[in-house]
Design a protein around this motif. Sequence first.
Motif, PDB file in Angstrom:
ATOM      1  N   ALA A 216     -36.723 -23.630  16.187  1.00  0.00           N
ATOM      2  CA  ALA A 216     -37.817 -24.190  16.991  1.00  0.00           C
ATOM      3  C   ALA A 216     -38.066 -25.656  16.705  1.00  0.00           C
ATOM      4  O   ALA A 216     -38.629 -26.370  17.539  1.00  0.00           O
TER       5      ALA A 216
ATOM      6  N   GLN B 296     -42.057 -23.714  21.118  1.00  0.00           N
ATOM      7  CA  GLN B 296     -42.163 -24.041  19.698  1.00  0.00           C
ATOM      8  C   GLN B 296     -43.404 -23.412  19.089  1.00  0.00           C
ATOM      9  O   GLN B 296     -43.354 -22.833  17.998  1.00  0.00           O
TER      10      GLN B 296
ATOM     11  N   LEU C 229     -35.494 -18.866  12.730  1.00  0.00           N
ATOM     12  CA  LEU C 229     -36.319 -19.135  13.915  1.00  0.00           C
ATOM     13  C   LEU C 229     -37.141 -20.406  13.725  1.00  0.00           C
ATOM     14  O   LEU C 229     -37.297 -21.202  14.658  1.00  0.00           O
TER      15      LEU C 229
ATOM     16  N   VAL D 164     -43.977 -15.499  16.183  1.00  0.00           N
ATOM     17  CA  VAL D 164     -42.712 -14.787  15.985  1.00  0.00           C
ATOM     18  C   VAL D 164     -42.175 -14.953  14.563  1.00  0.00           C
ATOM     19  O   VAL D 164     -41.809 -13.975  13.905  1.00  0.00           O
ATOM     20  N   ALA D 165     -42.101 -16.184  14.062  1.00  0.00           N
ATOM     21  CA  ALA D 165     -41.519 -16.415  12.732  1.00  0.00           C
ATOM     22  C   ALA D 165     -42.396 -15.915  11.577  1.00  0.00           C
ATOM     23  O   ALA D 165     -41.864 -15.329  10.617  1.00  0.00           O
TER      24      ALA D 165
ATOM     25  N   TYR E 116     -42.934 -13.591  25.632  1.00  0.00           N
ATOM     26  CA  TYR E 116     -42.485 -13.948  24.286  1.00  0.00           C
ATOM     27  C   TYR E 116     -43.648 -13.936  23.294  1.00  0.00           C
ATOM     28  O   TYR E 116     -43.495 -13.496  22.150  1.00  0.00           O
TER      29      TYR E 116
ATOM     30  N   THR F 192     -43.115 -19.578  18.735  1.00  0.00           N
ATOM     31  CA  THR F 192     -42.150 -19.235  17.688  1.00  0.00           C
ATOM     32  C   THR F 192     -42.757 -19.435  16.309  1.00  0.00           C
ATOM     33  O   THR F 192     -42.642 -18.571  15.428  1.00  0.00           O
TER      34      THR F 192
END
Length: 317
Positions: free
Chosen positions: A74, A93, A70, A100-101, A263, A96
């Motif tokens: 990104a 970006q 990920l 998320v990452a 997201y 993420t």
Amino acid sequence: MPARPVTSPIEPGPFGLADLFVLDPLRASPLAWVALIICAAYLTGAISLWRRGRRWSPVRALSFALGCALWFGATGLGVNAQAETLVSALLFQQITLMVVAPPLLLMGSPGRLLLRAVPHRGIGRPILRGAIGGARSSFARMLLHPAAAIVIAALAFPALYFTDAVSAILAIPGGHGVLLALFLLLGIIAAAPLWSLDPLPRAPSYGARLADVVIEIQIHAVFGLVMLLSTAPLFRAYADDPAGWGIPRPLDQAIAGGLAWSYGELPLLIVLIVTLSKWRRSEMRSARHREAEEDAELERYNAQLAARNRSDPRRIS
């Protein structure tokens, strides 16, 4: 006189959604190659343990590899090139790299892997000393304070965008790359108390974790709502309609706001559910432990009464 054809005020552009997710090595951020290097180093350490017959969870290795994927996506795909044109691409970006990452990277337990895979002699010795010293430092304890995640969320979303500091940073040569590196670093710091499986110098209580998550959710929600409802460009760096995309800037900002609401909120909702579940199980274990102690105390008290009764010659037969 023939009627003039009716045309849209903004002609469709040559770009499409697929262009955001194609590999673009020439316009990738240097941070993308760092992701590959770190992933390779992690997998090398895991494989070295497996070859020596030592256990290391494949699930943790998979989690770390997905986090690196990920991270690379990104910063190394077409979205990186379009982030200077689309607010939504930049926010994709940011979410993420910040939200998320980091959980996937932290659930890979890179700290434990470092301690197990790096040799304790030779060049590995100063590496381990530096890692352990840094983890136990007062600076690390300060960064992992429960309030740090809230401050980071406030600075990285409403403060960065609504003061238009994002435009000032993007105007600096290499500013976009600096932003990406900060997003990742701050995201790891903010996520560590909530997601890390490695031992931390400061372990926040469940109440502190819950407060962190709830406040972060509110920050994302307010930020996303403002972006969704904006009808005019909000940032100097993104004042004009995005060239080649055939969409007006307010729609681009609304897409960014939708990303913040969906997201960006999903990992926080997951950690909210997990935190509540772990807190409930912890309270149930504590309650069972207290009940066991009370039962044992009652048994000791009854045993003492029985002993006194047996030793008392005036007891009633």
